[in-house]
Scaffold this motif. Structure first.
Motif, PDB file in Angstrom:
ATOM      1  N   HIS A   1      -6.619  -6.537   5.163  1.00 25.45           N
ATOM      2  CA  HIS A   1      -7.902  -7.385   5.480  1.00 25.45           C
ATOM      3  C   HIS A   1      -8.100  -7.617   7.012  1.00 25.45           C
ATOM      4  O   HIS A   1      -9.147  -7.758   7.492  1.00 25.45           O
ATOM      5  N   LEU A   2      -7.313  -7.337   7.959  1.00 26.12           N
ATOM      6  CA  LEU A   2      -7.486  -7.241   9.395  1.00 26.12           C
ATOM      7  C   LEU A   2      -7.585  -5.865   9.777  1.00 26.12           C
ATOM      8  O   LEU A   2      -7.572  -5.750  11.283  1.00 26.12           O
ATOM      9  N   GLN A   3      -7.653  -4.726   9.132  1.00 33.04           N
ATOM     10  CA  GLN A   3      -7.803  -3.390   9.617  1.00 33.04           C
ATOM     11  C   GLN A   3      -9.260  -3.270  10.208  1.00 33.04           C
ATOM     12  O   GLN A   3     -10.085  -3.769   9.712  1.00 33.04           O
ATOM     13  N   PRO A   4      -9.330  -2.601  11.205  1.00 31.87           N
ATOM     14  CA  PRO A   4     -10.656  -2.287  11.941  1.00 31.87           C
ATOM     15  C   PRO A   4     -11.853  -1.951  10.726  1.00 31.87           C
ATOM     16  O   PRO A   4     -12.989  -2.300  10.721  1.00 31.87           O
ATOM     17  N   VAL A   5     -11.335  -1.051   9.873  1.00 25.78           N
ATOM     18  CA  VAL A   5     -12.431  -0.539   9.045  1.00 25.78           C
ATOM     19  C   VAL A   5     -12.999  -1.575   7.931  1.00 25.78           C
ATOM     20  O   VAL A   5     -13.980  -1.486   7.278  1.00 25.78           O
ATOM     21  N   TYR A   6     -12.289  -2.770   7.671  1.00 24.52           N
ATOM     22  CA  TYR A   6     -12.638  -3.716   6.927  1.00 24.52           C
ATOM     23  C   TYR A   6     -13.112  -4.874   7.692  1.00 24.52           C
ATOM     24  O   TYR A   6     -13.248  -6.159   7.280  1.00 24.52           O
ATOM     25  N   GLU A   7     -13.292  -4.741   8.926  1.00 21.26           N
ATOM     26  CA  GLU A   7     -13.867  -5.831   9.818  1.00 21.26           C
ATOM     27  C   GLU A   7     -15.283  -6.337   9.098  1.00 21.26           C
ATOM     28  O   GLU A   7     -15.515  -7.533   8.850  1.00 21.26           O
ATOM     29  N   SER A   8     -16.073  -5.524   8.479  1.00 17.13           N
ATOM     30  CA  SER A   8     -17.458  -5.969   7.758  1.00 17.13           C
ATOM     31  C   SER A   8     -17.342  -7.013   6.657  1.00 17.13           C
ATOM     32  O   SER A   8     -18.251  -7.554   6.198  1.00 17.13           O
ATOM     33  N   LEU A   9     -15.954  -6.937   6.000  1.00 13.87           N
ATOM     34  CA  LEU A   9     -15.671  -7.726   5.066  1.00 13.87           C
ATOM     35  C   LEU A   9     -15.790  -9.371   5.196  1.00 13.87           C
ATOM     36  O   LEU A   9     -15.822 -10.329   4.412  1.00 13.87           O
ATOM     37  N   GLY A  10     -15.461  -9.478   6.523  1.00 12.10           N
ATOM     38  CA  GLY A  10     -15.658 -10.883   7.089  1.00 12.10           C
ATOM     39  C   GLY A  10     -14.222 -11.539   7.193  1.00 12.10           C
ATOM     40  O   GLY A  10     -14.156 -12.667   7.126  1.00 12.10           O
TER      41      GLY A  10
ATOM     42  N   PHE B   1      -2.604   1.962   2.731  1.00  8.39           N
ATOM     43  CA  PHE B   1      -3.940   1.733   2.880  1.00  8.39           C
ATOM     44  C   PHE B   1      -4.767   2.391   1.558  1.00  8.39           C
ATOM     45  O   PHE B   1      -5.872   2.017   1.290  1.00  8.39           O
ATOM     46  N   ALA B   2      -4.105   3.357   1.056  1.00  6.59           N
ATOM     47  CA  ALA B   2      -4.759   4.167  -0.084  1.00  6.59           C
ATOM     48  C   ALA B   2      -5.151   3.269  -1.151  1.00  6.59           C
ATOM     49  O   ALA B   2      -6.259   3.427  -2.018  1.00  6.59           O
ATOM     50  N   THR B   3      -4.515   2.127  -1.475  1.00  3.63           N
ATOM     51  CA  THR B   3      -5.003   1.303  -2.434  1.00  3.63           C
ATOM     52  C   THR B   3      -6.257   0.573  -2.514  1.00  3.63           C
ATOM     53  O   THR B   3      -7.048   0.672  -3.263  1.00  3.63           O
ATOM     54  N   ALA B   4      -6.507   0.289  -1.107  1.00  5.69           N
ATOM     55  CA  ALA B   4      -8.090  -0.140  -0.875  1.00  5.69           C
ATOM     56  C   ALA B   4      -9.001   0.965  -0.730  1.00  5.69           C
ATOM     57  O   ALA B   4     -10.136   0.659  -1.112  1.00  5.69           O
TER      58      ALA B   4
END
Length: 388
Positions: A328-337, A88-91
């Motif tokens: 890309h499917l982690q909850p924290v990045y849901e807003s990215l679509g 996760f740290a990368t993103a």
């Protein structure tokens, strides 16, 4: 039957315990616990090892990535292309500076960035590419640097799992504009605590990182920008100096372990072995196979992999799963679509990968036991799935 861990740091320590003990006692007696000559000497030695002009120690691999982004003035409105199949740290650091991570798919053989997808993802907002040399395997940096040059992009190499890996004669961390390393204990070059480093051939970048990691301080009590507190402490630097002397030998031994796994697994048709691409020399921080469920289609790939992992654990073989849910499917990045299916190779591998025990001291008898247990489990009927 002998229990086999995924890694064994205690065995490594036994081989260098007297050296480490002496270095630690000398450091404690010196009273120089933050900064000082020990840290400076490690930075010099590590820069020489990687093949760069400058190395700046910091307190973690995550901070190294964050400092690299800050040094390239990447922030709100900018995009950074990276892999979704990584820690996760990368993103996280891309988001931490206010930029947007742009996730692209991966190569099914190397697990690294699909460079065709990288080129297709470049937009006017793209400011950098952050390749991850995953599991110790170097990315094709020749082609990646060509893409970066075409679009005038910065390249930040995430070398957390790949210290000592080589691409076409150059060590990773010396090819992009900035290299970022983690010295977390499980890495090829691991401290006895946390630690990290930034490497570069650009003295201006190195100078900027040094300011940023000291609260933005250009001289004592004089601050020109907001920085962070990110120091590599002298105790870890002293230990890392000792381990650095052994690293090439340890990495060579990892390659021997990899060769034995390749040999033993060759007849096992239901296992897909990791592949090394021409031009690259991996340091095999992990030996990560793919296991596919051809027996019970009612189970998902991930469910089958987890079932297999548990059966191996029952037999005393401990394995690891890196990484069960792509970023890309982690909850924290849901807003990215991103929706399920957006990065199909990445999503497929997340359900199939299984990292076998891998450390330099692993011997052939232990590897034979690992593979025997794996073959035994693969032949089992899946009758107790409800217990998974």
């Amino acid at each position: 039957m002998k229990k086999i861990p995924p890694l064994d740091l205690a065995q490594q320590y036994q081989t260098i315990s007297s050296e480490v003990g002496q270095a630690v006692l000398e450091l404690l007696a010196s009273g120089r616990y933050i900064g000082g000559p020990v840290v400076a000497e490690f930075e010099r030695q590590f820069a020489e090892f990687v093949g760069v002009s400058d190395c700046v120690g910091c307190n973690s691999g995550t901070d190294a990535l964050y400092l690299a982004l800050r040094a390239l003035d990447i922030g709100p409105g900018d995009e950074v292309i990276t892999t979704s199949f990584t820690f996760f740290a990368t993103a996280e650091v891309i988001s931490a500076v206010g930029a947007t991570p742009v996730f692209v798919d991966i190569d099914p053989h190397t697990y690294n960035l699909d460079l065709d997808a990288v080129a297709a993802a470049c937009t006017p907002r793209t400011k950098a590419i952050m390749p991850v040399h995953l599991f110790g395997q170097p990315v094709d940096m020749t082609r990646l640097m060509e893409i970066a040059g075409r679009y005038n992009l910065g390249v930040i190499e995430d070398c957390a799992q790949a210290t000592g890996a080589v691409w076409e004669g150059r060590r990773v961390g010396s090819i992009g504009h900035i290299g970022c390393f983690s010295f977390f204990p499980t890495k090829n070059l691991g401290a006895c605590g946390d630690g990290g480093a930034v490497t570069t051939n650009d003295p201006a970048i190195a100078a900027r990182v040094r300011v940023l990691k000291e609260h933005g301080q250009t001289k004592r009590y004089h601050y020109e920008e907001i920085g962070v507190n990110s120091r590599l402490d002298a105790l870890q630097a002293a230990i890392l100096q000792i381990k650095l002397c052994h690293l090439d030998s340890w990495n060579s031994q990892r390659r021997k372990v990899q060769a034995v796994y390749d040999e033993l697994l060759l007849p096992v048709k239901s296992v897909i072995r990791p592949q090394e691409i021409a031009g690259g020399t991996s340091v095999w921080n992990q030996y990560t196979i793919r296991v596919q469920n051809n027996a019970d289609q009612a189970m998902s790939a991930g469910e089958y992999r987890n079932w297999l992992r548990d059966r191996l654990q029952d037999r005393g073989v401990s394995t690891m799963v890196y990484y069960p849910m792509p970023l890309h499917l982690q909850p924290v990045y849901e807003s990215l679509g991103y929706l399920s299916g957006a990065l199909p190779v990445c999503e497929q591998l997340a359900g199939e990968v299984l990292s076998l025990p891998m450390f330099p001291e692993l011997n052939r008898d232990e590897q034979t036991q690992v593979v025997w247990c794996l073959k035994d489990c693969l032949a089992l009927p899946i009758s107790n799935f409800e217990s998974v």
